[in-house]
Design a protein around this motif. Sequence first.
Motif, mmCIF file in Angstrom:
data_model
loop_
_atom_site.group_PDB
_atom_site.id
_atom_site.type_symbol
_atom_site.label_atom_id
_atom_site.label_comp_id
_atom_site.label_asym_id
_atom_site.label_seq_id
_atom_site.Cartn_x
_atom_site.Cartn_y
_atom_site.Cartn_z
ATOM 1 N N MET A 128 0.840 -1.192 0.000
ATOM 2 C CA MET A 128 0.000 0.000 0.000
ATOM 3 C C MET A 128 0.881 1.252 0.000
ATOM 4 O O MET A 128 1.849 1.329 0.757
ATOM 5 N N TRP A 129 0.539 2.204 -0.865
ATOM 6 C CA TRP A 129 1.237 3.486 -0.898
ATOM 7 C C TRP A 129 0.511 4.503 -0.030
ATOM 8 O O TRP A 129 -0.720 4.591 -0.055
ATOM 9 N N THR A 130 1.274 5.254 0.732
ATOM 10 C CA THR A 130 0.762 6.360 1.540
ATOM 11 C C THR A 130 1.519 7.616 1.148
ATOM 12 O O THR A 130 2.748 7.562 0.952
ATOM 13 N N PHE A 131 0.815 8.747 1.040
ATOM 14 C CA PHE A 131 1.437 9.976 0.559
ATOM 15 C C PHE A 131 1.231 11.120 1.541
ATOM 16 O O PHE A 131 0.241 11.159 2.282
ATOM 17 N N PRO B 230 14.182 5.649 8.318
ATOM 18 C CA PRO B 230 14.817 4.409 8.802
ATOM 19 C C PRO B 230 14.974 3.367 7.693
ATOM 20 O O PRO B 230 15.992 2.672 7.627
ATOM 21 N N PHE B 231 13.970 3.272 6.819
ATOM 22 C CA PHE B 231 14.074 2.348 5.689
ATOM 23 C C PHE B 231 15.183 2.782 4.739
ATOM 24 O O PHE B 231 16.014 1.965 4.312
ATOM 25 N N LEU B 232 15.228 4.054 4.392
ATOM 26 C CA LEU B 232 16.230 4.556 3.452
ATOM 27 C C LEU B 232 17.640 4.326 3.984
ATOM 28 O O LEU B 232 18.558 4.001 3.221
ATOM 29 N N LEU B 233 17.821 4.482 5.270
ATOM 30 C CA LEU B 233 19.151 4.310 5.868
ATOM 31 C C LEU B 233 19.611 2.855 5.875
ATOM 32 O O LEU B 233 20.786 2.577 6.090
ATOM 33 N N ASN C 9 2.483 -5.415 5.037
ATOM 34 C CA ASN C 9 2.247 -5.917 6.398
ATOM 35 C C ASN C 9 2.786 -4.951 7.451
ATOM 36 O O ASN C 9 3.393 -5.355 8.452
ATOM 37 N N GLY C 10 2.576 -3.667 7.198
ATOM 38 C CA GLY C 10 2.967 -2.657 8.160
ATOM 39 C C GLY C 10 4.431 -2.275 8.144
ATOM 40 O O GLY C 10 4.855 -1.405 8.910
ATOM 41 N N GLU C 11 5.224 -2.866 7.236
ATOM 42 C CA GLU C 11 6.659 -2.585 7.175
ATOM 43 C C GLU C 11 6.974 -1.791 5.905
ATOM 44 O O GLU C 11 6.530 -2.148 4.814
ATOM 45 N N VAL C 12 7.741 -0.712 6.068
ATOM 46 C CA VAL C 12 8.107 0.102 4.909
ATOM 47 C C VAL C 12 9.084 -0.678 4.040
ATOM 48 O O VAL C 12 10.115 -1.165 4.512
ATOM 49 N N ARG C 13 8.758 -0.774 2.746
ATOM 50 C CA ARG C 13 9.598 -1.518 1.798
ATOM 51 C C ARG C 13 10.031 -0.673 0.593
ATOM 52 O O ARG C 13 10.723 -1.180 -0.278
ATOM 53 N N GLY C 14 9.605 0.573 0.550
ATOM 54 C CA GLY C 14 9.970 1.416 -0.585
ATOM 55 C C GLY C 14 9.563 2.851 -0.329
ATOM 56 O O GLY C 14 8.804 3.145 0.599
#
Length: 265
Positions: A1-4, A17-20, A53-58
């Motif tokens: 799911m995308w959130t903006f 945190p994901f980007l790092l 599933n609630g985890e940032v992947r992108g």
Amino acid sequence: MWTFTSDVEEYAAVAEPFLLGDPVGNTVALTVLANLRAGMPAKDPRFGWWTVNGEVRGAAFRTPPYPIGLAVMPVDAVAPLVEALDRDIPTLVGRAELTDAVVRLLGPPSRVISERLYRLGTLRVPGVPGRGRLAVPADFPLVVSWYQAFGDEVALPEGDVTDRVARRLAARELFLWEADGVPVSLAGLSPAAGGVCRIGPVYTPPSCRRRGYGAAVTAYAGQAGLEERCDQVVLFTDLDNPTSNSIYQAIGYEPVSDYAHITYA
């Protein structure tokens, strides 16, 4: 799911945190985020993150007039992103497997620039006559003219060049190579983000080319980065320019992954 969101701090809290987790692969996304937090103007920005599933992947970002930027993400996040953007994608840049997925959805773009991300391994300083130095306020008119010339050559938007150069000079991000006391080449070095600095742009005026000045200023800026600012240095090259690719490899840059800049507008 995308959130903006259009709120940079909301985006940072979720996506940073994901980007790092991959600061080399996400060098552009992290640099843009750092610049925005430092006050870089952006008109109508939009930021997004992809969760499974609630985890940032992108993550993705849009800071006009610059291209839509794709961070590291799974290919199956691309189609939902394209639809979420109402297929309104004038220009976009990201890893080649992601831009390939966009092309499969939208058809052939009007322009493609193939790029490669390199990371500096063991630096090999070229034996080029002259010396490197940090650019100073007195260099402002020259650097602005070179920025404009660079933008004209690559035909990509640079926004307000005057403001951008002023900010980069103040932040000590621009380096010059001098031969016989005269500036002959320019390299930028982004602020460290996740321990990574990125070289760019690199520009040598036509009258000074084929003398090794671009390699020299790139090596000098990279060395300054490693000694004073960051743990790793990266840069992008245009794959249609075999000369620059061979030069950067000769001074120690190693390929990481391929990217593409695609244009539909």
